[in-house]
Design an enzyme around this catalytic site. Structure first.
Site, PDB file in Angstrom:
ATOM      1  N   SER A   4       0.817  -1.220   0.000  1.00 49.87           N
ATOM      2  CA  SER A   4       0.000   0.000   0.000  1.00 49.87           C
ATOM      3  C   SER A   4       0.847   1.266   0.000  1.00 49.87           C
ATOM      4  CB  SER A   4      -0.916   0.021   1.219  1.00 49.87           C
ATOM      5  OG  SER A   4      -1.593  -1.200   1.363  1.00 49.87           O
TER       6      SER A   4
HETATM    7  N1  SAH Z   1      -0.995  -4.957   3.987  1.00 47.19           N
HETATM    8  C1  SAH Z   1      -0.298  -5.265   2.770  1.00 47.19           C
HETATM    9  C2  SAH Z   1      -1.138  -4.945   1.552  1.00 47.19           C
HETATM   10  C3  SAH Z   1      -1.145  -6.085   0.609  1.00 47.19           C
HETATM   11  S1  SAH Z   1      -2.341  -5.981  -0.684  1.00 47.19           S
HETATM   12  C4  SAH Z   1       1.077  -4.597   2.737  1.00 47.19           C
HETATM   13  O1  SAH Z   1       1.344  -3.743   3.580  1.00 47.19           O
HETATM   14  O2  SAH Z   1       1.880  -4.945   1.875  1.00 47.19           O
HETATM   15  C5  SAH Z   1      -3.662  -6.944  -0.003  1.00 47.19           C
HETATM   16  C6  SAH Z   1      -3.374  -8.387   0.318  1.00 47.19           C
HETATM   17  O3  SAH Z   1      -4.599  -9.006   0.702  1.00 47.19           O
HETATM   18  C7  SAH Z   1      -2.831  -9.231  -0.843  1.00 47.19           C
HETATM   19  O4  SAH Z   1      -1.608  -9.787  -0.470  1.00 47.19           O
HETATM   20  C8  SAH Z   1      -3.894 -10.305  -1.056  1.00 47.19           C
HETATM   21  O5  SAH Z   1      -3.361 -11.565  -1.431  1.00 47.19           O
HETATM   22  C9  SAH Z   1      -4.538 -10.358   0.311  1.00 47.19           C
HETATM   23  N2  SAH Z   1      -5.890 -10.915   0.338  1.00 47.19           N
HETATM   24  C10 SAH Z   1      -6.921 -10.712  -0.530  1.00 47.19           C
HETATM   25  N3  SAH Z   1      -7.997 -11.400  -0.149  1.00 47.19           N
HETATM   26  C11 SAH Z   1      -7.674 -12.053   0.994  1.00 47.19           C
HETATM   27  C12 SAH Z   1      -8.367 -12.931   1.887  1.00 47.19           C
HETATM   28  N4  SAH Z   1      -9.642 -13.288   1.684  1.00 47.19           N
HETATM   29  N5  SAH Z   1      -7.713 -13.406   2.967  1.00 47.19           N
HETATM   30  C13 SAH Z   1      -6.421 -13.077   3.207  1.00 47.19           C
HETATM   31  N6  SAH Z   1      -5.704 -12.243   2.412  1.00 47.19           N
HETATM   32  C14 SAH Z   1      -6.322 -11.744   1.317  1.00 47.19           C
END
Ligand code: SAH
Length: 211
Positions: A59
């Site tokens: 993000s």
């Molecule tokens: N907090 C992260 C943002 C990653 S983007 C950071 O700081 O880098 C969002 C993430 O949510 C992705 O890695 C994606 O694989 C995950 N995601 C999407 N749906 C999900 C679910 N149902 N359960 C767990 N993770 C999920």
């Protein structure tokens, strides 16, 4: 290490209205370059989302700052994060709360994030592979919940695991029209506040079948 790029980022965060010293300090002392893939190291301290493995994104720092500030952490909270991704947001939460439980549906991302947590000696993080939309049923309620992937609505299981007076922060709405929202639990009611427009990858159901 405080360098020119770090100072620029902190100025960008302040410019975006983030004023909580603890939040600014946690971002300042969390080396974002450790959370990005090697080809993006140069841009690691810029205020922009960047690609990570598995077609996901780390993000944008200003959004990480807004979401973290909106959680109103005092250092005592038990936090649930849905979407570990690179682990960057989680690392920041771990410095501002008692313990962070984090769920990711891609094994590759989870393993990479775990290695980063170990390297940074962040010991109050409990990571797991799973579908975060189901919550973490073995745990009692959480003081705070953060979703870092967008859904049209907050999954019921997450609202159910938010303790009374607790806060949940999430990007909500259809692709292209997501809003960053805060939900505050008051008994069986949830009071909503909209913080602004955002763009997040979608919350998907189930554990990823590919790595
Ligand atoms: N907090 C992260 C943002 C990653 S983007 C950071 O700081 O880098 C969002 C993430 O949510 C992705 O890695 C994606 O694989 C995950 N995601 C999407 N749906 C999900 C679910 N149902 N359960 C767990 N993770 C999920």
């Amino acid at each position: 290490m405080i360098n020119h790029q770090t100072v620029q980022l902190i100025l960008a965060l302040r410019g975006a209205g983030i004023s909580d010293h603890e939040v600014l300090s946690a971002i300042e002392t969390t080396a974002r370059d450790l959370f990005v893939t090697p080809e993006f190291i140069e841009q690691a301290w810029e205020d922009r989302a960047l690609p990570i493995s598995c077609g996901q994104t780390i993000s944008q720092p200003v959004v990480v700052g807004q979401m973290t500030e909106a959680l109103c952490l005092t250092g005592r909270e038990k936090v649930l994060e849905i979407g570990t991704g690179s682990g960057y947001q989680c690392a920041i939460l771990s410095k501002l709360s008692r313990r962070v439980y984090t769920i990711e549906r891609y094994r590759t991302l989870l393993e990479e994030a775990k290695r980063r947590f170990a390297a940074l000696k962040l010991k109050n993080i409990v990571p797991r592979l799973g579908d975060g939309s189901m919550g973490w049923p073995e745990q009692d309620s959480f003081d705070r919940i953060i979703m870092t992937a967008a859904a049209e609505e907050v999954p019921e299981a997450l609202l159910a695991q938010l303790r009374n007076t607790g806060l949940l922060v999430a990007p909500i709405g259809p692709s292209g029209r997501q809003r960053l929202m805060v939900f505050r639990r008051d008994g069986d009611e949830f009071h909503k506040t909209v913080l602004g427009k955002v763009r997040f990858v979608p919350l998907l159901r189930g554990i990823a079948r590919t790595l």
